[in-house]
Design a protein around this motif. Structure first.
Motif, PDB file in Angstrom:
ATOM      1  N   ASP A 187       1.551  -1.146   0.221  1.00 58.27           N
ATOM      2  CA  ASP A 187      -0.030   0.131   0.122  1.00 58.27           C
ATOM      3  C   ASP A 187       0.578   1.142  -0.157  1.00 58.27           C
ATOM      4  O   ASP A 187       0.648   2.407  -0.104  1.00 58.27           O
ATOM      5  N   ILE A 188       2.123   1.060   0.679  1.00 58.53           N
ATOM      6  CA  ILE A 188       2.691   2.372   0.490  1.00 58.53           C
ATOM      7  C   ILE A 188       3.648   2.062   0.409  1.00 58.53           C
ATOM      8  O   ILE A 188       4.930   0.387   0.355  1.00 58.53           O
ATOM      9  N   TRP A 190       8.131   3.884   1.131  1.00 56.66           N
ATOM     10  CA  TRP A 190       8.826   4.387   2.198  1.00 56.66           C
ATOM     11  C   TRP A 190      10.085   4.171   2.309  1.00 56.66           C
ATOM     12  O   TRP A 190      10.875   4.003   1.627  1.00 56.66           O
ATOM     13  N   ILE A 207       6.433   9.028   3.860  1.00 55.77           N
ATOM     14  CA  ILE A 207       5.870   7.511   3.081  1.00 55.77           C
ATOM     15  C   ILE A 207       4.899   8.351   1.933  1.00 55.77           C
ATOM     16  O   ILE A 207       4.449   9.383   2.268  1.00 55.77           O
ATOM     17  N   TYR A 209       1.447   7.545  -0.294  1.00 56.65           N
ATOM     18  CA  TYR A 209       0.861   6.284  -0.099  1.00 56.65           C
ATOM     19  C   TYR A 209       0.239   6.036  -1.282  1.00 56.65           C
ATOM     20  O   TYR A 209      -0.950   6.270  -1.710  1.00 56.65           O
ATOM     21  N   THR A 211      -1.832   3.628  -2.531  1.00 53.24           N
ATOM     22  CA  THR A 211      -3.076   3.788  -2.951  1.00 53.24           C
ATOM     23  C   THR A 211      -4.034   4.659  -3.355  1.00 53.24           C
ATOM     24  O   THR A 211      -5.490   4.535  -2.786  1.00 53.24           O
ATOM     25  N   GLU A 212      -3.928   5.496  -2.301  1.00 49.04           N
ATOM     26  CA  GLU A 212      -5.186   6.950  -2.589  1.00 49.04           C
ATOM     27  C   GLU A 212      -4.919   6.838  -3.627  1.00 49.04           C
ATOM     28  O   GLU A 212      -3.494   7.630  -4.317  1.00 49.04           O
ATOM     29  N   PRO A 213      -5.819   8.125  -3.543  1.00 49.12           N
ATOM     30  CA  PRO A 213      -5.793   9.443  -5.072  1.00 49.12           C
ATOM     31  C   PRO A 213      -5.310  10.034  -4.729  1.00 49.12           C
ATOM     32  O   PRO A 213      -4.830  10.704  -3.287  1.00 49.12           O
ATOM     33  N   GLU A 217       1.911  12.444   0.223  1.00 51.59           N
ATOM     34  CA  GLU A 217       2.650  11.979   0.848  1.00 51.59           C
ATOM     35  C   GLU A 217       2.665  12.556   1.801  1.00 51.59           C
ATOM     36  O   GLU A 217       2.470  13.492   2.840  1.00 51.59           O
ATOM     37  N   PHE A 218       3.236  11.331   3.045  1.00 53.03           N
ATOM     38  CA  PHE A 218       3.414  12.599   4.833  1.00 53.03           C
ATOM     39  C   PHE A 218       5.165  11.785   4.974  1.00 53.03           C
ATOM     40  O   PHE A 218       6.114  11.613   4.182  1.00 53.03           O
TER      41      PHE A 218
ATOM     42  N   PHE B  84      -2.256   7.677   9.723  1.00 48.52           N
ATOM     43  CA  PHE B  84      -1.349   8.391   8.909  1.00 48.52           C
ATOM     44  C   PHE B  84      -0.672   8.911  10.001  1.00 48.52           C
ATOM     45  O   PHE B  84      -0.127   9.543  10.777  1.00 48.52           O
ATOM     46  N   GLY B  85       0.822   8.687   8.720  1.00 48.79           N
ATOM     47  CA  GLY B  85       2.163   9.101   9.482  1.00 48.79           C
ATOM     48  C   GLY B  85       2.960   8.505   9.757  1.00 48.79           C
ATOM     49  O   GLY B  85       3.864   8.496  10.804  1.00 48.79           O
ATOM     50  N   VAL B  87       4.637   4.009   9.461  1.00 45.68           N
ATOM     51  CA  VAL B  87       4.447   2.960   8.561  1.00 45.68           C
ATOM     52  C   VAL B  87       3.627   1.870   9.187  1.00 45.68           C
ATOM     53  O   VAL B  87       3.362   1.173   8.814  1.00 45.68           O
ATOM     54  N   ALA B  90       0.158   1.924   8.955  1.00 47.80           N
ATOM     55  CA  ALA B  90      -0.425   2.348   6.717  1.00 47.80           C
ATOM     56  C   ALA B  90      -1.614   1.813   6.099  1.00 47.80           C
ATOM     57  O   ALA B  90      -2.174   1.914   5.422  1.00 47.80           O
ATOM     58  N   PHE B  93      -4.709   3.222   7.027  1.00 51.56           N
ATOM     59  CA  PHE B  93      -4.894   4.081   7.115  1.00 51.56           C
ATOM     60  C   PHE B  93      -5.278   4.199   4.843  1.00 51.56           C
ATOM     61  O   PHE B  93      -6.808   4.729   4.712  1.00 51.56           O
ATOM     62  N   THR B  94      -4.668   2.710   4.345  1.00 51.84           N
ATOM     63  CA  THR B  94      -4.924   3.368   3.066  1.00 51.84           C
ATOM     64  C   THR B  94      -6.531   2.315   3.191  1.00 51.84           C
ATOM     65  O   THR B  94      -6.940   2.147   1.836  1.00 51.84           O
ATOM     66  N   ALA B  97      -9.381   3.530   1.239  1.00 49.17           N
ATOM     67  CA  ALA B  97      -9.587   4.708   0.360  1.00 49.17           C
ATOM     68  C   ALA B  97     -10.966   3.596  -0.650  1.00 49.17           C
ATOM     69  O   ALA B  97     -11.440   4.838  -1.256  1.00 49.17           O
ATOM     70  N   GLN B 101     -13.517   6.084  -1.997  1.00 44.87           N
ATOM     71  CA  GLN B 101     -14.430   6.991  -3.359  1.00 44.87           C
ATOM     72  C   GLN B 101     -15.717   6.558  -3.869  1.00 44.87           C
ATOM     73  O   GLN B 101     -16.704   7.051  -4.562  1.00 44.87           O
ATOM     74  N   PHE B 107     -15.202  11.726  -7.816  1.00 46.88           N
ATOM     75  CA  PHE B 107     -13.251  11.176  -8.287  1.00 46.88           C
ATOM     76  C   PHE B 107     -13.168  10.626  -8.924  1.00 46.88           C
ATOM     77  O   PHE B 107     -12.136  10.658 -10.042  1.00 46.88           O
TER      78      PHE B 107
END
Lengths: 256, 299
Positions: A187-188, A190, A207, A209, A211-213, A217-218, B84-85, B87, B90, B93-94, B97, B101, B107
């Protein structure tokens, strides 16, 4: 800025250095994680160094992306200051373009406060930082950014779902020489920069992301690492305005 | 411990700086209200705070960018929603998605539409900034007991009406205003803002339930509550009807990230609620951000 691009070599010569337990993060058929030995070693050294500390504080200059429904990506900034005393004290202060947050953990409870509102929330927490951090995301739906570095075994936290890991060589971050490493997960993606020398501390992390639209990044650039900090105990106790009002965490209220 | 009054004074300086930024066309900086934390670790010896001049600002609630879709994460200040933020979190968070959507089908519109949206957002932003700047200047003189007014009415990407608080009076209606009749009383509507008559002037009023308007602001979000699609347009909820869109009472269970301007705080049975337009809102921390859920009358 010198980066030794021996990526391809590293990929070929490195074995499955990361421990097993990649979980479901790896795609089916992806096989064992392939991580350059140097990258694995640096993650382990850095993790061990952080793990050996009884207490530390650090500062991070953060940027993070926000994606509008139109697809436009906006970048914002924040600063994060962290004070940690093992085994059960943590304080995180976040001040950013989109707002501030204060987070306290005193071994018994966690408290979250958004100073733009008159509200705070408190919840009973497990007795150790590790257990508390695990509970945050799963039960309260958030955790302070950069928690990877707050666990008792940061390397394990970082390497959990890695599929590929590469060593890009040395570069400079804020004038300090750091090893640039890059990792691929499902998914990410990094990247992490780890300082050379006797203190293998994180210099920077990014990082993506993917897979996100719009692939937000972070990123965080670390500074002011202090491993013999003078922190008053009261820092870890929630310090709120006298007229602040307590409200529930939504997820907790829903479960009751 | 830093004196809070001193911190408050320093805020005003930040506010002026923010206004200057607005004038310069930079992104809007809204200093957070009131208490600013301990000004660092109270033990001293741990510097590192207050560096830079931009921190502490806040964009407030969502919808501030005129997108109105209320991007679920836009109120979390970047502070670790769903991990978020970090590793190792992650995946939490993802994993959102897909559901995100689905909830935001726009979108998947084509690129041309996106581009047009961006241009219109830019226009809205420009007008919003001016209104918000005025609003902020006024509001930040107040303390957070009236912090509701920070969000200044129906500013959610509404162009002209942005920043107009309930109760504000205007000498003349916007050019685009259309006349409405709701339960026998005259109202006017323009750009998402409702006006009632007050002597020779016009006063901004909450969306009158039952009103039907021909068009909505571009900032509306489709919300799914109890299996029904409603439209959330900056805390005014609508359903499509044959000749336009009708104002409905906020659906029970819906959540908003900012309260309607003019909502009043009530303590009922030890729980804080906010009442507005016949609806009751209860504040929660959802993830790292405060949200308000519409609940049945607790009294």
């Amino acid at each position: 800025m010198r980066i030794a691009w021996f990526v391809a070599v590293a990929m070929v010569t490195s074995g499955p250095a990361f421990a097993q337990g990649t979980g479901t993060g790896a795609a089916a058929g992806a096989g064992k994680p392939v991580v350059a030995k140097r990258a694995e070693a640096l993650i382990s050294e850095s993790g061990a160094y952080l793990a050996s500390a009884a207490a530390f504080t650090f500062h991070a200059d953060v940027t993070f992306d926000h994606v509008l429904p139109s697809g436009q990506k906006l970048q914002f900034s924040a600063v994060e200051d962290v004070a940690l005393k093992r085994p059960d004290w943590l304080y995180v202060e976040w001040r950013g373009d989109l707002g501030d947050r204060f987070f306290w953990y005193d071994g018994k409870t966690v408290t979250l406060y958004d100073p733009a509102t008159p509200f705070y929330a408190t919840e009973v927490a497990p007795r150790t930082i590790d257990q508390m951090l695990d509970k945050l995301v799963s039960q309260l739906g958030f955790s302070p950014p950069l928690t990877d570095f707050l666990y008792s075994d940061p390397a394990a936290s970082l390497r959990g779902k890695v599929k590929y890991g590469l060593d890009l060589g040395e570069t400079e971050v804020n004038g300090k020489s750091c090893h640039a490493l890059t990792f691929v997960e499902q998914d990410i993606d990094w990247q992490i920069w780890i300082a050379g020398g006797p203190q293998p501390l994180p210099c920077k992390i990014v990082i993506t992301y993917k897979t996100e639209p719009a692939e937000p990044e972070f990123s965080a650039v670390f500074s002011d690492w202090d491993f013999s900090p003078h922190i008053d105990d009261s820092v870890f106790t929630a310090d709120l305005p006298p007229d602040a009002q307590k409200i529930p965490f939504k997820s907790v209220a829903s479960a009751r | 411990m830093v004196n809070r009054h001193a911190k408050w004074k320093s805020l005003k300086t930040v506010l002026l700086a923010g206004a200057a930024l607005i004038a310069a066309g930079s992104l809007l900086v809204e200093p957070a209200a009131a208490w600013r934390g301990g000004g660092g670790f109270r033990a001293g010896g741990f510097g590192g705070f207050n560096r830079g001049g931009f921190h502490g600002g806040s964009f407030g609630g969502d919808n501030r960018f005129g997108d109105g879709d209320g991007f679920d994460r836009s109120t979390d200040a970047g502070f670790g929603r769903d991990g978020f933020g970090s590793v190792h979190t992650a995946g939490n968070f993802t994993s959102r998605a897909d559901s995100f959507q689905q909830a935001h089908p726009r979108f998947h519109q084509n690129a041309t539409q996106f581009q047009q949206n961006r241009f219109s957002e830019a226009n809205h932003l420009q007008s919003n900034r001016i209104n918000e700047a005025n609003n902020l200047q006024y509001n930040h003189v107040n303390n957070w007991n009236v912090y509701n007014d920070h969000w200044g009415g129906y500013h959610s990407g509404l162009g002209f009406g942005a920043g107009f608080a309930i109760g504000a009076t205007v000498a003349a209606l916007p050019v685009a205003a259309v006349a409405l009749s709701v339960a026998g009383s005259p109202y006017w509507y323009a750009n998402g803002v409702y006006y009632g008559a007050q002597g020779a002037q016009y006063v901004v009023v909450p969306p009158p339930t039952g009103a039907v308007v021909p068009t909505l602001s571009p900032s509306c979000t489709t919300v799914y509550v109890n299996g029904v699609n409603d439209l959330d347009c900056g805390r005014a909820f609508y359903v499509p009807v044959s000749n336009g869109y009708q104002v409905i009472a906020p659906p029970i269970g819906s959540t908003v990230s900012t309260l309607p301007s003019g909502a009043s705080s009530e303590n009922i049975g030890g729980v804080t609620y906010f009442a507005f337009g016949g609806a009751y809102y209860r504040p929660f921390y959802s993830g790292s951000s405060v949200i308000y859920q519409v609940v049945t009358n607790p009294a």
